[in-house]
Design an enzyme around this catalytic site. Structure first.
Site, PDB file in Angstrom:
ATOM      1  N   GLU A  35      76.855  33.711  70.393  1.00 46.68           N
ATOM      2  CA  GLU A  35      76.000  34.743  69.786  1.00 46.68           C
ATOM      3  C   GLU A  35      76.815  35.986  69.425  1.00 46.68           C
ATOM      4  O   GLU A  35      76.578  36.602  68.389  1.00 46.68           O
ATOM      5  CB  GLU A  35      74.869  35.141  70.753  1.00 46.68           C
ATOM      6  CG  GLU A  35      73.747  34.123  70.804  1.00 46.68           C
ATOM      7  CD  GLU A  35      73.050  33.957  69.460  1.00 46.68           C
ATOM      8  OE1 GLU A  35      72.764  34.959  68.804  1.00 46.68           O
ATOM      9  OE2 GLU A  35      72.820  32.809  69.043  1.00 46.68           O
ATOM     10  N   CYS A 190      67.270  29.835  53.459  1.00 46.60           N
ATOM     11  CA  CYS A 190      66.871  31.180  53.028  1.00 46.60           C
ATOM     12  C   CYS A 190      68.102  32.090  53.080  1.00 46.60           C
ATOM     13  O   CYS A 190      68.130  33.097  53.770  1.00 46.60           O
ATOM     14  CB  CYS A 190      65.757  31.711  53.934  1.00 46.60           C
ATOM     15  SG  CYS A 190      64.887  33.101  53.195  1.00 46.60           S
ATOM     16  N   CYS A 197      64.607  27.623  47.845  1.00 45.38           N
ATOM     17  CA  CYS A 197      63.174  27.644  48.151  1.00 45.38           C
ATOM     18  C   CYS A 197      62.534  26.266  47.962  1.00 45.38           C
ATOM     19  O   CYS A 197      61.541  25.954  48.627  1.00 45.38           O
ATOM     20  CB  CYS A 197      62.465  28.677  47.281  1.00 45.38           C
ATOM     21  SG  CYS A 197      63.078  30.339  47.557  1.00 45.38           S
ATOM     22  N   CYS A 200      62.398  24.511  51.167  1.00 44.80           N
ATOM     23  CA  CYS A 200      61.975  25.322  52.320  1.00 44.80           C
ATOM     24  C   CYS A 200      60.641  24.841  52.905  1.00 44.80           C
ATOM     25  O   CYS A 200      59.662  24.663  52.181  1.00 44.80           O
ATOM     26  CB  CYS A 200      61.859  26.775  51.886  1.00 44.80           C
ATOM     27  SG  CYS A 200      61.264  27.842  53.204  1.00 44.80           S
ATOM     28  N   CYS A 206      54.983  31.532  51.447  1.00 48.18           N
ATOM     29  CA  CYS A 206      55.980  32.604  51.349  1.00 48.18           C
ATOM     30  C   CYS A 206      55.584  33.572  50.229  1.00 48.18           C
ATOM     31  O   CYS A 206      55.506  33.208  49.062  1.00 48.18           O
ATOM     32  CB  CYS A 206      57.368  32.029  51.092  1.00 48.18           C
ATOM     33  SG  CYS A 206      58.598  33.304  50.801  1.00 48.18           S
TER      34      CYS A 206
HETATM   35  S1  SF4 Z   1      60.419  30.059  50.212  1.00 48.46           S
HETATM   36 FE1  SF4 Z   1      60.567  32.080  51.144  1.00 48.46          FE
HETATM   37  S2  SF4 Z   1      61.253  31.707  53.233  1.00 48.46           S
HETATM   38 FE2  SF4 Z   1      61.614  29.848  52.066  1.00 48.46          FE
HETATM   39  S3  SF4 Z   1      63.735  29.966  51.336  1.00 48.46           S
HETATM   40 FE3  SF4 Z   1      62.442  30.816  49.729  1.00 48.46          FE
HETATM   41  S4  SF4 Z   1      62.345  32.979  50.183  1.00 48.46           S
HETATM   42 FE4  SF4 Z   1      63.090  32.010  52.017  1.00 48.46          FE
END
Ligand code: SF4
Length: 351
Positions: A35, A190, A197, A200, A206
């Site tokens: 970390e 992200c 996206c 995602c 989102c």
């Molecule tokens: S949809 Fe939203 S959370 Fe997902 S990668 Fe794109 S910006 Fe990031």
């Protein structure tokens, strides 16, 4: 479980990272070191450093007993050296105040040097299986986009809001996996510059994606122009092809590392080398100057002009001669490391 964590965990199970070195034989010590290394550095850069560090300092006791110089030598090139110094200091505190056992209470963990609220949360969650929340740079980016949070996350009010969101989104089961999952989402999909996206797991809800404004979040820090400072770094060589290095004071940039003597001007450099000489203009013209380059710190730019000189060091200078091979095993700032390797290749080339 909430919908966000639910989808994230499903994604994590098949697409998250499960084979990082610090995910193996997970102990508070191993998670802690990772970390700290990951605080300002990307995973792929950290991995080889982490592995070398663990080979040399496999446990807390070994780290606590080591010399600071040895610790910094293993940090050499990673940057932000205060992290290495604090890690070492914290290991000694744990050894003295906690009988060598990594503390398990949040207040004790966050009191250690170099450990903030998010890092403490990550260690307690992942290594000690206690439900604590994290909010590192990756998480701030994900949450800022997911909720289209208008404002720079470094602003206290925005940061407090994001902590509250992070708290609400962290599930009460599988919180350790969730901690890793949200870091993975930020690091792999992200991402800062090219978020993916389409792949995602939380895209459907989102806000930034729905508004087609992903690139705008998180808001950038209000611009402040970084000041520029000048430095002459003296590459002093003797006839045995040894280079003069000085250990930097603990406080300030490159604290505790070995570096080349640094001066603000040519005149100051020459005066320090020849305190008895009154006029220095002739001596200044005999300096061999290398091309200047810029090294950027978080608060300012340092324009470095390397200056080479073959001469003995004055008797009252605090430092040591080192061969190029000896210098390689020291903790050196990245620009100094680079200069020494160029200097060495110049000597090798010229026999
Ligand atoms: S949809 Fe939203 S959370 Fe997902 S990668 Fe794109 S910006 Fe990031």
């Amino acid at each position: 479980m909430n919908e966000f964590s639910d989808k994230l965990l499903q994604w994590f199970d098949h697409s998250g990272r499960h084979d990082l070195p610090w995910q193996q034989q997970q102990t508070p010590y191993r998670v802690w070191v990772s970390e700290i290394m990951l605080q300002q550095t990307q995973v792929k850069t950290v991995i080889p450093y982490y592995q070398r560090f663990m080979e040399r300092f496999p446990d807390l006791a070994t780290l606590a007993q080591a010399e600071q110089e040895d610790v910094l030598a293993h940090w050499s090139g990673l940057g932000y050296y205060a992290r290495g110094r604090n890690l070492h200091k914290a290991a000694q505190i744990i050894q003295q105040q906690h009988h060598g056992v990594f503390p398990t209470e949040f207040d004790e963990v966050v009191a250690l040097p170099g450990i903030g609220r998010s890092t403490a949360g990550a260690i307690l969650s992942m290594a000690l299986k206690q439900r604590f929340v994290i909010l590192d740079g990756n998480v701030k980016r994900v949450l800022s986009r997911f909720l289209a949070v208008a404002g720079w996350p470094g602003n206290k009010r925005i940061e407090n809001h994001l902590w509250q969101v992070a708290e609400d989104f962290t599930p009460h089961e599988r919180f350790d996996d969730y901690t890793q999952a949200i870091m993975d989402l930020g690091a792999t999909l992200c991402t800062r510059s090219k978020p993916n996206c389409q792949a995602c797991p939380v895209q459907a809800n989102c806000m930034a994606f729905k508004l087609n404004r992903v690139k705008e979040f998180p808001f950038s820090k209000p611009k402040k122009v970084k000041p520029i400072k000048q430095a002459k770094l003296l590459m002093l060589i003797n006839n045995q092809q040894q280079v003069w290095l000085e250990q930097r004071p603990q406080k300030g940039i490159w604290g505790g590392l070995w570096s080349l003597p640094q001066f603000e001007t040519d005149e100051a450099l020459v005066a320090a080398l020849n305190p008895s000489v009154k006029t220095h203009s002739e001596a200044v013209s005999s300096l061999v100057k290398w091309k200047a380059f810029r090294h950027t710190f978080s608060h300012y730019h340092l324009d470095i002009e390397p200056v080479k000189l073959v001469q003995e060091a004055p008797a009252d200078w605090q430092g040591q001669w080192h061969t190029f091979t000896q210098a390689e095993s020291l903790g050196l700032p990245a620009p100094v490391k680079l200069l020494l390797s160029q200097l060495e290749s110049e000597y090798v080339k010229n026999g």
